[in-house]
Design a protein around this motif. Structure first.
Motif, short mmCIF file in Angstrom:
data_model
loop_
_atom_site.label_atom_id
_atom_site.label_comp_id
_atom_site.label_asym_id
_atom_site.label_seq_id
_atom_site.Cartn_x
_atom_site.Cartn_y
_atom_site.Cartn_z
N PRO A 54 0.76 -1.08 -0.16
CA PRO A 54 -0.06 0.10 0.11
C PRO A 54 0.91 1.37 -0.01
CG PRO A 54 -0.75 -1.43 1.53
CD PRO A 54 0.46 -2.23 1.14
N ILE A 55 1.98 1.27 0.81
CA ILE A 55 2.68 2.33 0.71
C ILE A 55 4.25 1.76 0.49
CG2 ILE A 55 3.78 4.22 1.99
CD1 ILE A 55 1.01 4.50 3.81
N GLY A 56 4.97 2.13 -0.65
CA GLY A 56 6.24 1.67 -0.72
C GLY A 56 7.17 2.55 -0.07
N ALA A 57 8.33 1.93 0.24
CA ALA A 57 9.38 2.51 1.03
C ALA A 57 10.47 2.48 0.28
CB ALA A 57 9.58 1.93 2.54
N TYR A 58 11.03 3.62 -0.01
CA TYR A 58 12.47 3.99 -0.66
C TYR A 58 13.56 4.54 0.50
CZ TYR A 58 16.18 5.12 -3.92
OH TYR A 58 17.33 5.00 -4.52
N ARG A 59 14.68 3.96 0.87
CA ARG A 59 15.60 4.27 1.58
C ARG A 59 14.95 5.05 2.99
NH1 ARG A 59 21.11 6.48 -1.63
NH2 ARG A 59 21.82 5.98 0.33
N MET A 60 13.80 4.22 3.60
CA MET A 60 13.46 4.61 4.80
C MET A 60 14.05 4.18 6.04
SD MET A 60 11.08 6.73 4.44
CE MET A 60 10.02 6.77 5.83
N LYS A 61 15.26 3.23 5.89
CA LYS A 61 15.81 2.81 7.03
C LYS A 61 16.63 4.07 7.80
CE LYS A 61 18.40 -1.26 8.63
NZ LYS A 61 19.27 -2.19 8.30
N LEU A 63 9.52 12.08 2.13
CA LEU A 63 8.46 12.63 1.27
C LEU A 63 7.58 11.76 1.03
CD1 LEU A 63 11.37 13.59 -1.64
CD2 LEU A 63 9.61 15.34 -0.58
N LEU A 64 6.34 12.20 0.88
CA LEU A 64 5.23 11.14 0.43
C LEU A 64 4.50 11.52 -0.86
CD1 LEU A 64 3.27 8.86 1.85
CD2 LEU A 64 1.61 10.64 2.32
N THR A 65 4.73 10.70 -1.76
CA THR A 65 4.18 10.92 -3.05
C THR A 65 3.10 9.84 -3.49
OG1 THR A 65 5.88 9.62 -4.08
CG2 THR A 65 6.64 12.00 -3.62
N LEU A 66 2.13 10.09 -4.67
CA LEU A 66 1.51 9.36 -5.39
C LEU A 66 1.93 9.34 -6.80
CD1 LEU A 66 -2.27 10.47 -4.45
CD2 LEU A 66 -1.22 8.29 -4.14
N GLY A 67 2.07 8.42 -7.40
CA GLY A 67 2.05 8.33 -8.80
C GLY A 67 3.41 8.62 -9.23
N SER A 68 3.59 9.15 -10.60
CA SER A 68 4.95 8.76 -11.19
C SER A 68 6.08 9.73 -10.61
CB SER A 68 4.86 9.33 -12.70
OG SER A 68 4.53 10.38 -12.83
N MET A 69 5.65 10.87 -9.98
CA MET A 69 6.58 11.80 -9.14
C MET A 69 7.64 10.77 -8.11
SD MET A 69 4.07 14.22 -7.18
CE MET A 69 2.52 13.82 -6.32
N GLU A 105 20.49 11.90 -3.70
CA GLU A 105 21.28 13.01 -3.75
C GLU A 105 21.26 13.47 -2.29
OE1 GLU A 105 20.37 16.38 -6.35
OE2 GLU A 105 20.68 15.38 -7.99
N LEU A 106 20.21 13.54 -1.67
CA LEU A 106 20.09 14.18 -0.10
C LEU A 106 20.94 13.18 0.80
CD1 LEU A 106 16.59 15.25 0.08
CD2 LEU A 106 18.30 16.64 0.41
N ARG A 107 20.74 11.89 0.49
CA ARG A 107 21.65 10.80 1.35
C ARG A 107 23.12 11.28 1.16
NH1 ARG A 107 19.57 7.24 5.42
NH2 ARG A 107 17.39 7.22 5.19
N LYS A 149 19.52 12.56 6.42
CA LYS A 149 18.63 11.22 6.56
C LYS A 149 17.39 11.31 5.97
CE LYS A 149 21.46 9.91 10.29
NZ LYS A 149 21.63 9.93 11.75
N ALA A 150 17.29 11.23 4.51
CA ALA A 150 16.12 11.30 4.01
C ALA A 150 15.55 10.03 3.43
CB ALA A 150 16.11 12.42 2.79
N GLY A 151 14.15 10.01 3.36
CA GLY A 151 13.86 8.79 2.66
C GLY A 151 12.47 9.02 1.99
N LEU A 152 11.57 7.99 1.21
CA LEU A 152 10.52 8.39 0.48
C LEU A 152 9.48 7.14 0.66
CD1 LEU A 152 8.99 9.48 -2.24
CD2 LEU A 152 10.59 8.01 -3.57
#
Lengths: 392, 97
Positions: free
Chosen positions: A252-259, A265-271, A281-283, A288-291
């Motif tokens: 339902p909510i995919g995590a990218y580099r959330m560790k 950031l919380l996004t919907l769709g292609s963005m 880039e931020l990492r 300590k950013a995640g998506l």
């Protein structure tokens, strides 16, 4: 065996729908979803699938035709965008109320005005409380996969609800990507033939869409609401089956580099794909950013969101639809409502971006994350900002 | 008199999609209660032409054994179309109550 293809995503979506062998497709062309039904009509004309393709005179008729077809026990599909979805709006909430498992692709596009054919999410957001299951694809592969998953979810006896699959207009519909397209055998194994709960037939009398007086309306609304809430269990099951068969994971909510992430950031769709690059880039800079990439919009993944934001100090919620006089954007409103009761929750900022096809680049997400971090020290004056407006 | 039970007693009893599997159940709903005026038929003026039967939007007018037409007051909503269309003037709308 799945085949690796390079294809425009709208055409790939049509190929995926064709693999599900719909009995009826009724659609009216409107940019940017048009290539989906257009390519489906080619597939029907070539005799590759045995489908009644109804060339209707409007989107209102497109969904009405699907409604009748689904009521008669057919597997029905339609697709639309923007004003087309708004023109359908009279029928949109009727479909889940009648528990008809229609699948619709929405090539998301801004709602007028000024008249604009490019992407944002204002079309689906206007119909978010209509009772449909709503999935958001982030890329071409997710579009193909979700198209096929949608039929299985919709037609499951414990669900019997329509599903809309959202793919960003142009950013997805008109882009050529490499994708894996399953073959007919694989799809047949995954998706059983549709067995309707009831179908309009003189031998088995049933009335659908009857009047509901005040005496029954509350109970009918509760039944519809519970059906949608309970559909999450089946969605998770179907996604698990998909992962087992095809090896691609859906959450339902995919995590990218959330560790270890402190800001997300919380996004919907292609963005979400662009935001991934920004997070990298931020990492690299030591932030300590995640998506969080939301794929399931309705039913809203309440538990998953609570779990996903644990440990975060800042959360930047991205909305691609303006709330015009509201408290905040539609995604942020849900996020804030869910997290209000949580003892520990991140500071939340809301950024309305990419309206009417305005470009969103990696640097925008980097800036937004920096804004979200500084918001911890100094709370922004407004609950949301329309990002990147000249003169503000 | 025992008070009629409400249906559904619980939301769980609602059929999926509010589908109705019992044919003809609409007859149990007496729309005649909506009426504020009722049609009164004068058999002395009635020529049994059936124009009221044709125009009744409810389909609640039937012909009796003697050939006269009459509205079923369980379903007649009192719209007055029959009285308006009856050219011999055999139907009068009178206030209920």
């Amino acid at each position: 065996m799945s085949k690796r293809i390079g294809m425009e995503i709208a055409l790939a979506a049509a190929e995926a729908v064709a693999l599900c062998k719909p009995d009826v497709v009724a659609a009216y062309p409107i940019t940017p979803n048009t290539h989906i039904p257009e390519h489906l009509s080619d597939i029907v004309a070539e005799g590759r699938i045995d489908t009644d393709f109804i060339c209707v005179e409007s989107e209102h008729s497109a969904l009405s035709a699907c409604c009748g077809a689904s009521g008669a026990g057919a597997r029905a599909f339609t697709a639309t965008s923007s004003q087309g979805l708004l023109y359908m709006a009279e029928i949109v909430p009727v479909v889940p109320s009648m528990r008809l498992p229609i699948v619709m692709a929405i090539g998301n596009r801004a709602v007028s005005g000024p008249i604009n054919i490019w992407n944002d999410h204002s079309d689906i957001m206007s119909q978010r409380d209509s009772g449909w299951i709503s999935l958001f694809a982030a890329d071409g592969q997710e579009t193909i996969d979700m198209m096929i998953q949608a039929f299985k979810i919709a037609e499951h006896r414990d669900v019997m609800l329509p599903v809309n699959v959202n793919l960003d207009g142009f950013q997805l519909t008109h882009v050529v990507e490499p994708m894996m397209l399953p073959d007919q055998k694989e799809v047949d194994r995954f998706l059983p033939a549709y067995k309707p709960y009831a179908a309009l037939h003189p031998d088995n009398i049933v009335s659908m869409g009857a009047l509901g007086m005040p005496d029954i309306f509350n109970e009918a609304a509760m039944a519809k609401d519970q059906a949608l809430i309970n559909s999450k269990k089946v969605i998770l099951e179907v996604w698990k089956e998909w992962e087992e068969q095809f090896g691609r994971k859906y959450e339902p909510i995919g995590a990218y580099r959330m560790k270890g992430a402190e800001v997300a950031l919380l996004t919907l769709g292609s963005m979400g794909d662009t935001a991934e690059v920004a997070v990298d880039e931020l990492r690299d800079k030591g932030v300590k950013a995640g998506l969080l990439k939301m794929k399931l919009w309705r039913p809203f993944p309440v538990e998953e969101l609570i779990k996903a934001v644990k440990g975060l100090t800042s959360l930047a919620v991205i909305d691609r639809s303006a709330p015009f006089g509201g408290a905040c954007g539609p995604v942020c409103a849900e996020v804030k409502a869910v997290l209000y009761d949580q003892k520990e929750r991140p500071a939340i900022t809301n950024h309305i971006i990419g309206l009417g096809g305005r470009d969103i680049v990696v640097g925008d997400f980097v800036k937004i994350v920096e804004q979200a971090i500084s918001a911890q020290k100094k709370k922004p004056k407004e609950a949301y900002e329309i990002y990147g407006v000249r003169g503000s | 008199m025992e008070k009629a039970k409400k249906w559904p007693e619980k939301w769980q009893e609602v059929n999926p999609g509010c589908m109705v599997f019992r044919p003809g159940s609409t007859r149990e709903y007496h729309t005649g209660t909506w009426r504020s005026q009722r049609p009164v038929y004068d058999t002395g003026k009635c020529i049994k032409c059936g124009v009221c039967y044709i125009f009744c939007p409810e389909g609640c007018i039937t012909q009796d054994a003697d050939g006269y037409f009459m509205a079923d007051l369980d379903y007649c909503k009192g719209c007055g179309i029959c009285a308006h269309e009856c050219w011999p003037g055999a139907i009068t709308m009178v206030e209920e109550g």
